[in-house]
Scaffold this motif. Structure first.
Motif, PDB file in Angstrom:
ATOM      1  N   ASN A 206       0.929  -1.043  -0.108  1.00  0.00           N
ATOM      2  CA  ASN A 206       0.298   0.001   0.196  1.00  0.00           C
ATOM      3  C   ASN A 206       0.850   1.557  -0.189  1.00  0.00           C
ATOM      4  N   TRP A 207       0.665   2.204  -0.934  1.00  0.00           N
ATOM      5  CA  TRP A 207       1.198   3.773  -0.466  1.00  0.00           C
ATOM      6  C   TRP A 207       0.421   5.221  -0.905  1.00  0.00           C
TER       7      TRP A 207
ATOM      8  N   GLU B  27      -4.616   7.678  -2.182  1.00  0.00           N
ATOM      9  CA  GLU B  27      -3.659   6.258  -1.410  1.00  0.00           C
ATOM     10  C   GLU B  27      -4.239   5.162  -2.579  1.00  0.00           C
TER      11      GLU B  27
ATOM     12  N   ARG C  72      10.785  10.615  -2.984  1.00  0.00           N
ATOM     13  CA  ARG C  72      11.416   9.965  -4.092  1.00  0.00           C
ATOM     14  C   ARG C  72      11.633  11.461  -5.137  1.00  0.00           C
TER      15      ARG C  72
ATOM     16  N   PHE D 290       6.783   9.099   0.278  1.00  0.00           N
ATOM     17  CA  PHE D 290       5.265   8.558  -0.419  1.00  0.00           C
ATOM     18  C   PHE D 290       6.148   8.136   0.904  1.00  0.00           C
ATOM     19  N   ASP D 291       5.233   7.042   1.814  1.00  0.00           N
ATOM     20  CA  ASP D 291       5.449   6.090   2.708  1.00  0.00           C
ATOM     21  C   ASP D 291       4.050   4.626   2.047  1.00  0.00           C
ATOM     22  N   LEU D 292       5.087   3.115   2.630  1.00  0.00           N
ATOM     23  CA  LEU D 292       4.556   2.139   2.179  1.00  0.00           C
ATOM     24  C   LEU D 292       4.827   1.047   3.407  1.00  0.00           C
TER      25      LEU D 292
END
Length: 189
Positions: free
Chosen positions: A35-36, A46, A156, A181-183
């Motif tokens: 999920n991002w 998201e 990024r 960005f979050d993963l």
């Protein structure tokens, strides 16, 4: 004699553990999730992205390696419905402004160093390659039975994804997009 036998068994067990061969466990990409989350001044978006393939390497019960390939063309948005701009956002994320999936269809993550942090928790430094640019990332991963989970932040701009970045462009105001960005990843194997 009993003590000698106990010592011999202990040495045999220690030797067996020390010489255990690495075992590669293939990731079940149909049951694993990536999920991002991307943030901007006025909100966030998201979604999901699919793993193409991956594996974790263990020696005994200890994590020793890992390698993953992500299908960048599978990137989808999950916080918008069709007709609300979902398709436009997905198209823009796949464009050259962001991930350029026509040219760069996959991204990879390869574990380089792994240190035990606690019970079933490891600190990993890995090489992340996006748009043919490779940079190190560090994150903690928890391994429990046949599941591994982690969360990490990715800058990024290190991958030449500068669109809407306040670090590179002035006067963006409320159009600025966070560089990170979050993963959030859950792997099943």
């Amino acid at each position: 004699m009993k003590n000698l036998k106990t010592i011999a068994i202990a040495l045999l067990v220690a030797f067996s553990a020390a010489t255990a061969t690495a075992q590669t466990k293939k990731i079940d990409v149909t049951k694993s999730t990536v999920n991002w989350l991307g943030k901007k001044v006025t909100g966030q978006h998201e979604g999901t992205i699919n793993l193409k393939e991956g594996s974790l390497i263990f020696k005994g019960k200890k994590l020793k390696g890992g390698t993953f390939t992500v299908d960048m063309t599978s990137m989808t948005n999950t916080d918008m419905k069709a007709g609300e701009g979902k398709e436009k956002l997905e198209g823009h994320l796949k464009s050259a402004d962001f991930f350029g999936t026509d040219k760069f269809q996959t991204s990879t993550l390869v574990f380089k160093t792994i240190a035990a942090k606690g019970k079933n928790v490891y600190t990993v430094t890995a090489d992340l390659t996006i748009k043919d640019k490779t940079n190190p990332v560090t994150f903690d991963i928890t391994v429990n039975k046949n599941t591994a989970t982690t969360s990490l932040k990715v800058d990024r701009t290190k991958y030449d994804i500068k669109y809407g970045s306040g670090s590179f462009f002035d006067n963006l105001g409320d159009k600025a997009i966070s560089d990170n960005f979050d993963l959030t990843v859950s792997l099943k194997f």
